[in-house]
Scaffold this motif. Structure first.
Motif, PDB file in Angstrom:
ATOM      1  N   LEU A 192      -3.800 -15.967  -1.816  1.00  0.00           N
ATOM      2  CA  LEU A 192      -4.049 -14.658  -1.641  1.00  0.00           C
ATOM      3  C   LEU A 192      -2.899 -13.772  -1.892  1.00  0.00           C
ATOM      4  O   LEU A 192      -1.828 -14.191  -1.613  1.00  0.00           O
ATOM      5  CB  LEU A 192      -4.347 -14.191  -0.110  1.00  0.00           C
ATOM      6  N   ASP A 193      -3.005 -13.038  -3.048  1.00  0.00           N
ATOM      7  CA  ASP A 193      -1.906 -12.405  -3.664  1.00  0.00           C
ATOM      8  C   ASP A 193      -1.863 -10.970  -3.496  1.00  0.00           C
ATOM      9  O   ASP A 193      -2.350  -9.946  -4.081  1.00  0.00           O
ATOM     10  CB  ASP A 193      -1.977 -12.591  -5.367  1.00  0.00           C
ATOM     11  N   ALA A 194      -1.148 -10.614  -2.510  1.00  0.00           N
ATOM     12  CA  ALA A 194      -0.656  -9.378  -1.932  1.00  0.00           C
ATOM     13  C   ALA A 194       0.004  -8.291  -2.923  1.00  0.00           C
ATOM     14  O   ALA A 194      -0.267  -7.176  -3.055  1.00  0.00           O
ATOM     15  CB  ALA A 194       0.181  -9.259  -0.602  1.00  0.00           C
ATOM     16  N   ASP A 195       0.710  -9.143  -3.940  1.00  0.00           N
ATOM     17  CA  ASP A 195       1.573  -8.360  -4.878  1.00  0.00           C
ATOM     18  C   ASP A 195       0.415  -7.605  -5.960  1.00  0.00           C
ATOM     19  O   ASP A 195       0.950  -6.704  -6.507  1.00  0.00           O
ATOM     20  CB  ASP A 195       2.282  -9.193  -5.571  1.00  0.00           C
ATOM     21  N   ALA A 196      -0.775  -7.975  -6.103  1.00  0.00           N
ATOM     22  CA  ALA A 196      -1.649  -7.679  -7.078  1.00  0.00           C
ATOM     23  C   ALA A 196      -2.466  -6.681  -6.297  1.00  0.00           C
ATOM     24  O   ALA A 196      -3.755  -6.234  -6.992  1.00  0.00           O
ATOM     25  CB  ALA A 196      -2.462  -8.878  -7.634  1.00  0.00           C
ATOM     26  N   PHE A 255       0.868  -1.208  -0.247  1.00  0.00           N
ATOM     27  CA  PHE A 255       0.021   0.163  -0.124  1.00  0.00           C
ATOM     28  C   PHE A 255       0.778   1.403  -0.034  1.00  0.00           C
ATOM     29  O   PHE A 255       0.704   2.241  -0.797  1.00  0.00           O
ATOM     30  CB  PHE A 255      -0.945   0.004   1.286  1.00  0.00           C
ATOM     31  N   ASN A 256       1.937   1.380   0.740  1.00  0.00           N
ATOM     32  CA  ASN A 256       2.747   2.567   1.027  1.00  0.00           C
ATOM     33  C   ASN A 256       3.615   2.648  -0.352  1.00  0.00           C
ATOM     34  O   ASN A 256       3.837   3.603  -0.551  1.00  0.00           O
ATOM     35  CB  ASN A 256       3.715   2.198   2.042  1.00  0.00           C
ATOM     36  N   ALA A 257       4.019   1.325  -1.115  1.00  0.00           N
ATOM     37  CA  ALA A 257       4.567   1.713  -2.251  1.00  0.00           C
ATOM     38  C   ALA A 257       3.946   2.024  -3.249  1.00  0.00           C
ATOM     39  O   ALA A 257       4.584   2.392  -4.501  1.00  0.00           O
ATOM     40  CB  ALA A 257       5.284   0.376  -2.499  1.00  0.00           C
ATOM     41  N   TYR A 296      14.510  11.251   0.452  1.00  0.00           N
ATOM     42  CA  TYR A 296      13.900  11.459   1.935  1.00  0.00           C
ATOM     43  C   TYR A 296      12.266  11.255   1.899  1.00  0.00           C
ATOM     44  O   TYR A 296      11.821  10.908   2.616  1.00  0.00           O
ATOM     45  CB  TYR A 296      14.149  12.967   2.425  1.00  0.00           C
ATOM     46  N   CYS A 297      11.580  11.792   0.615  1.00  0.00           N
ATOM     47  CA  CYS A 297      10.306  11.608   0.533  1.00  0.00           C
ATOM     48  C   CYS A 297       9.820  10.286   0.456  1.00  0.00           C
ATOM     49  O   CYS A 297       8.741   9.971   0.934  1.00  0.00           O
ATOM     50  CB  CYS A 297       9.742  12.671  -0.727  1.00  0.00           C
ATOM     51  N   LYS A 298      10.748   9.512  -0.344  1.00  0.00           N
ATOM     52  CA  LYS A 298      10.447   8.123  -0.693  1.00  0.00           C
ATOM     53  C   LYS A 298      10.444   7.340   0.644  1.00  0.00           C
ATOM     54  O   LYS A 298       9.836   6.354   1.036  1.00  0.00           O
ATOM     55  CB  LYS A 298      11.207   7.473  -1.757  1.00  0.00           C
ATOM     56  N   GLU A 299      11.672   7.511   1.487  1.00  0.00           N
ATOM     57  CA  GLU A 299      11.801   6.923   2.805  1.00  0.00           C
ATOM     58  C   GLU A 299      10.363   7.149   3.751  1.00  0.00           C
ATOM     59  O   GLU A 299      10.026   6.374   4.453  1.00  0.00           O
ATOM     60  CB  GLU A 299      13.136   7.416   3.360  1.00  0.00           C
ATOM     61  N   ARG A 300      10.049   8.289   3.728  1.00  0.00           N
ATOM     62  CA  ARG A 300       8.969   8.670   4.845  1.00  0.00           C
ATOM     63  C   ARG A 300       7.569   7.994   4.183  1.00  0.00           C
ATOM     64  O   ARG A 300       6.778   7.404   4.826  1.00  0.00           O
ATOM     65  CB  ARG A 300       8.534  10.295   4.679  1.00  0.00           C
ATOM     66  N   GLN A 301       7.372   7.981   2.650  1.00  0.00           N
ATOM     67  CA  GLN A 301       6.150   7.443   2.430  1.00  0.00           C
ATOM     68  C   GLN A 301       6.232   5.797   2.509  1.00  0.00           C
ATOM     69  O   GLN A 301       4.927   5.036   2.595  1.00  0.00           O
ATOM     70  CB  GLN A 301       5.787   7.984   1.012  1.00  0.00           C
ATOM     71  N   ASP A 302       7.379   5.498   2.218  1.00  0.00           N
ATOM     72  CA  ASP A 302       7.549   3.851   2.483  1.00  0.00           C
ATOM     73  C   ASP A 302       7.166   3.491   3.613  1.00  0.00           C
ATOM     74  O   ASP A 302       6.668   2.300   4.214  1.00  0.00           O
ATOM     75  CB  ASP A 302       8.950   3.515   2.155  1.00  0.00           C
ATOM     76  N   ALA A 303       7.331   4.429   4.913  1.00  0.00           N
ATOM     77  CA  ALA A 303       6.906   3.815   5.993  1.00  0.00           C
ATOM     78  C   ALA A 303       5.747   4.344   6.533  1.00  0.00           C
ATOM     79  O   ALA A 303       5.155   4.145   7.638  1.00  0.00           O
ATOM     80  CB  ALA A 303       7.959   4.820   7.080  1.00  0.00           C
ATOM     81  N   GLY A 304       4.804   4.673   5.667  1.00  0.00           N
ATOM     82  CA  GLY A 304       3.578   5.365   5.550  1.00  0.00           C
ATOM     83  C   GLY A 304       3.328   6.750   6.559  1.00  0.00           C
ATOM     84  O   GLY A 304       2.332   6.931   7.089  1.00  0.00           O
ATOM     85  N   GLU A 305       4.490   7.371   6.368  1.00  0.00           N
ATOM     86  CA  GLU A 305       4.463   9.017   7.170  1.00  0.00           C
ATOM     87  C   GLU A 305       4.270   9.847   5.984  1.00  0.00           C
ATOM     88  O   GLU A 305       4.897   9.999   4.975  1.00  0.00           O
ATOM     89  CB  GLU A 305       5.595   8.917   7.837  1.00  0.00           C
ATOM     90  N   SER A 306       3.713  11.044   6.434  1.00  0.00           N
ATOM     91  CA  SER A 306       3.571  12.147   5.541  1.00  0.00           C
ATOM     92  C   SER A 306       5.020  12.877   5.671  1.00  0.00           C
ATOM     93  O   SER A 306       5.820  12.487   6.425  1.00  0.00           O
ATOM     94  CB  SER A 306       2.634  13.136   6.171  1.00  0.00           C
ATOM     95  N   VAL A 307       5.241  13.790   4.781  1.00  0.00           N
ATOM     96  CA  VAL A 307       6.551  14.549   4.416  1.00  0.00           C
ATOM     97  C   VAL A 307       6.355  15.806   5.268  1.00  0.00           C
ATOM     98  O   VAL A 307       5.666  16.808   4.763  1.00  0.00           O
ATOM     99  CB  VAL A 307       6.923  14.656   3.061  1.00  0.00           C
ATOM    100  N   PRO A 308       7.136  16.105   6.276  1.00  0.00           N
ATOM    101  CA  PRO A 308       7.028  17.515   6.716  1.00  0.00           C
ATOM    102  C   PRO A 308       7.958  18.345   6.010  1.00  0.00           C
ATOM    103  O   PRO A 308       9.033  18.093   5.887  1.00  0.00           O
ATOM    104  CB  PRO A 308       7.455  17.355   8.319  1.00  0.00           C
TER     105      PRO A 308
END
Length: 334
Positions: free
Chosen positions: A141-145, A47-49, A227-239
């Motif tokens: 169940l295919d989480a990749d799809a 989902f984050n990706a 930095y933005c990718k790292e934040r969003q991969d963790a499910g966090e917004s970018v301050p």
């Protein structure tokens, strides 16, 4: 890091043979096993990706019962999931859809975050052969799809903040999730692509004015995207203050002070679309049989563009491409 499950259940929407869906509802929550945790962790990561997501809130003035259901979800998770499953089935009927599917409902914590995820989980079949050389089938169940999911930030809901729902928009845009959002009375509020364009434009203007060399500018832009990718991969917004701390060091003026005087100030927290934001560091385009991609720092050096002639000139082309071209020219002349 792993998820900490609090509730977990899967229901099924079955086609009754008359192009209508009948919910097959579980009467008990499923065991909070290691396998369930691994599935939710994979869904959380996928989902984050996802590059194309929307952010929204409840439709103002809606008569939907879902907001009330959501507010009592933790107290009676089974009832919440059953009634929401029925809402989704009814909305699919309104849209003329009758696709069988599994609907997963889970409430979980990840680090300091608290989420409720509702997702259609794709199911696939595979052919197997056992030790006795017998052919069989199994379903998984295919989480990749993952293509259809919405996640509610329970902490933002508890503090009555707007834009607490994040959903996958899909490759074709928002329409792929219309029935899903309508069932839960959610409307999109934040345009992540527009946020990325606004942030990217502000960073480019800041670099042009206050960062002395193209090399340092290119490095700053790469760090922002990472930095933005790292934040969003963790499910966090970018301050935005985090972006400012990252890029202000080479300049006598801070990025925060720079954007404070802008005609359209940046919001304190952002969810910029990474695909658009990557245009800070890379130019890319495809059309009429031609695909071109190169580092943004090369423009004006190894790559030159003449807008009047609509011509792109590339010097020192990649060795593997050069080899292909030379071999083609050689074979054509023989």
């Amino acid at each position: 890091m792993s998820v900490e499950l609090q509730h977990f259940i899967i229901h099924r929407l079955q086609n009754n043979g008359q192009d209508q869906l009948t919910p097959e509802l579980q009467q008990e929550e499923m065991v909070l096993s290691e396998t369930a945790s691994l599935l939710v962790e994979e869904l959380h990561r996928k989902f984050n990706a996802k590059p194309s997501k929307g952010i929204g809130r409840f439709v103002e003035g809606s008569d939907s019962v879902f907001p009330s259901l959501l507010s009592h979800s933790s107290a009676d998770f089974i009832k919440f999931s059953q009634q929401t499953c029925q809402l989704i089935a009814d909305k699919m009927a309104d849209y003329g859809l009758a696709n069988e599917c599994y609907l997963l409902f889970t409430e979980y914590r990840f680090v300091a975050q608290h989420f409720l995820l509702i997702s259609e989980v794709p199911v696939k079949e595979r052919v197997t052969c056992n030790d006795k050389m017998e052919i069989g089938k199994f379903r998984f169940l295919d989480a990749d799809a993952l293509q259809l999911a919405i996640r509610f930030d329970q902490m933002q809901i508890a503090t009555e903040q707007d834009n607490f729902a994040t959903f996958i928009k899909g490759r074709a845009g928002r329409k792929v999730a219309d029935f899903f959002l309508d069932a839960m009375a959610i409307e999109e509020q934040v345009d992540r692509k527009a946020q990325a364009e606004q942030l990217g434009s502000a960073i480019s203007e800041f670099c042009d004015q206050y960062v002395p060399t193209p090399e340092v500018q290119a490095e700053i832009k790469k760090e922002v995207v990472a930095y933005c990718k790292e934040r969003q991969d963790a499910g966090e917004s970018v301050p935005v203050h985090g972006v400012s701390e990252l890029i202000s060091a080479p300049s006598e003026v801070s990025f925060s002070d720079f954007i404070a005087s802008a005609e359209e100030p940046l919001p304190a927290e952002m969810e910029p679309e990474l695909k658009t934001l990557k245009q800070l560091t890379r130019f890319a385009g495809t059309g009429k049989g031609v695909s071109v991609s190169f580092d943004a720092s090369l423009l004006g050096n190894r790559v030159k563009y003449d807008p009047q002639a609509d011509c792109l000139t590339i010097t020192e082309i990649p060795p593997n491409l050069k080899d292909q071209l030379i071999r083609k020219l050689t074979s054509s002349s023989n």
